[in-house]
Enzyme design. Structure first.
Site, PDB file in Angstrom:
ATOM      1  N   ASP A  18       0.182   2.237   0.835  1.00  0.00           N
ATOM      2  CA  ASP A  18       0.695   1.645   2.078  1.00  0.00           C
ATOM      3  C   ASP A  18       0.260   0.187   2.201  1.00  0.00           C
ATOM      4  OD1 ASP A  18       1.983   1.546   4.481  1.00  0.00           O
ATOM      5  OD2 ASP A  18       0.527   2.752   5.576  1.00  0.00           O
ATOM      6  N   ASN A  66      11.805   7.091   4.767  1.00  0.00           N
ATOM      7  CA  ASN A  66      11.988   5.704   4.314  1.00  0.00           C
ATOM      8  C   ASN A  66      13.455   5.263   4.204  1.00  0.00           C
ATOM      9  OD1 ASN A  66       9.045   5.680   2.150  1.00  0.00           O
ATOM     10  ND2 ASN A  66       9.264   4.967   4.252  1.00  0.00           N
TER      11      ASN A  66
HETATM   12  C1  FPP Z   1       4.442   1.360   1.884  1.00  0.00           C
HETATM   13  O1  FPP Z   1       4.324   0.008   2.250  1.00  0.00           O
HETATM   14  C2  FPP Z   1       5.082   1.497   0.588  1.00  0.00           C
HETATM   15  C3  FPP Z   1       6.297   2.078   0.364  1.00  0.00           C
HETATM   16  C4  FPP Z   1       7.155   2.650   1.416  1.00  0.00           C
HETATM   17  C5  FPP Z   1       6.865   2.163  -0.976  1.00  0.00           C
HETATM   18  C6  FPP Z   1       5.906   2.367  -2.106  1.00  0.00           C
HETATM   19  C7  FPP Z   1       6.462   1.687  -3.263  1.00  0.00           C
HETATM   20  C8  FPP Z   1       5.774   1.045  -4.236  1.00  0.00           C
HETATM   21  C9  FPP Z   1       4.322   1.059  -4.342  1.00  0.00           C
HETATM   22  C10 FPP Z   1       6.485   0.238  -5.245  1.00  0.00           C
HETATM   23  C11 FPP Z   1       7.485   0.847  -6.093  1.00  0.00           C
HETATM   24  C12 FPP Z   1       7.215   2.203  -6.607  1.00  0.00           C
HETATM   25  C13 FPP Z   1       7.585   2.657  -7.823  1.00  0.00           C
HETATM   26  C14 FPP Z   1       7.550   4.112  -8.094  1.00  0.00           C
HETATM   27  C15 FPP Z   1       7.997   1.748  -8.889  1.00  0.00           C
HETATM   28  P1  FPP Z   1       5.057  -0.473   3.561  1.00  0.00           P
HETATM   29  O2  FPP Z   1       6.332  -1.086   3.179  1.00  0.00           O
HETATM   30  O3  FPP Z   1       5.166   0.659   4.528  1.00  0.00           O
HETATM   31  O4  FPP Z   1       4.067  -1.554   4.069  1.00  0.00           O
HETATM   32  P2  FPP Z   1       3.775  -1.945   5.580  1.00  0.00           P
HETATM   33  O5  FPP Z   1       3.163  -0.739   6.208  1.00  0.00           O
HETATM   34  O6  FPP Z   1       2.831  -3.072   5.443  1.00  0.00           O
HETATM   35  O7  FPP Z   1       5.077  -2.326   6.197  1.00  0.00           O
END
Ligand code: FPP
Length: 236
Positions: A18, A66
């Protein structure tokens, strides 16, 4: 980085990656820039987990919720998954890859790549990555229960045989053991529908570090904390 010896490691580690969006915002960049950096962090952390000898790692890459993000952000995440799968394909001799979650909403191309990678890595022992994509812990339990109800309706099992181990056997992660330790980055202190069944007894670790900054040093710090906890747990 010097290798640290860990006397106790989680057999099954769960990671809620996250904070990509906030990491990008801090740099005045679009959220998608954070996801790219997050994908890079994931590669490094998975490599380190394998080298340390952790057997199973479940990474929460995309939740059932998501999809409600802006379409451009979802599109970038799909492209990053696609790139990751292509590259995983080149080095599939090292890790078994299993995608947990409902694959139906993904594009045909992505779904086919997932199925092919699962088939091609099926015989690899030692290190398994569960990549949670369109995954929800409650949804996983509902599917397991539905499957058991079908078996009971067809007379394959009796309702009395439905117990905890019967449910466990229907989960995406079967036959991996329950999750020992869950790491969540970025300061949020929630489970967010991740491994609801397998995490019933997981130790939890929350860190303020944003996912793209979570490096091997941060992983080692988390694992040192796990050692401290399991020592207490294992005491007389
Ligand atoms: C949470 O950060 C992350 C995600 C919803 C996606 C996770 C994806 C990756 C780590 C990259 C790609 C993965 C692969 C399998 C190649 P957020 O966007 O919720 O962050 P925030 O809470 O700061 O908005």
């Amino acid at each position: 980085m010097a290798k640290t010896e860990f006397s106790t490691l989680p057999v099954h580690l769960g990671i809620i990656m996250d904070g990509n969006g906030r990491w990008a915002k801090k740099r005045g960049m679009p959220r998608t820039f954070g996801h790219k950096a997050g994908a890079e962090a994931m590669r490094k952390i998975l490599r380190e987990c394998r080298e340390l000898g952790i057997r199973y790692v479940t990474c929460y890459a995309f939740s059932t919720e998501n999809w409600s993000r802006p379409p451009e952000e979802v599109a970038v995440l799909m492209r990053l998954f696609d790139e990751y799968l292509d590259e995983a394909h080149e080095r599939f001799d090292k890790s078994r890859l299993i995608f947990i979650g409902d694959k139906t909403p993904f594009s045909d191309k992505l779904r086919e790549k997932m199925l092919r990678l699962e088939a091609e890595t099926a015989d690899i022992e030692g290190f398994t990555i569960f990549l949670a994509m369109n995954y929800g812990g409650r949804d996983e339990i509902v599917r397991a229960v539905r499957r058991l109800a079908q078996k009971a309706a067809q007379g394959e099992i009796s309702p009395d045989e439905i117990d905890e181990s019967a449910v466990s056997r229907e989960l995406y992660t079967y036959p991996a053991p329950d999750c020992d330790y869950i790491i969540r980055t970025s300061g949020e202190q929630r489970i967010s529908n991740f491994l609801m069944w397998q995490g019933a007894y997981s130790e939890l670790y929350f860190t303020d570090t944003l996912w793209p900054d979570f490096d091997t040093k941060a992983l080692h710090a988390a694992l040192e904390e796990y050692q401290r906890r399991s020592r207490r747990f294992g005491g007389i």
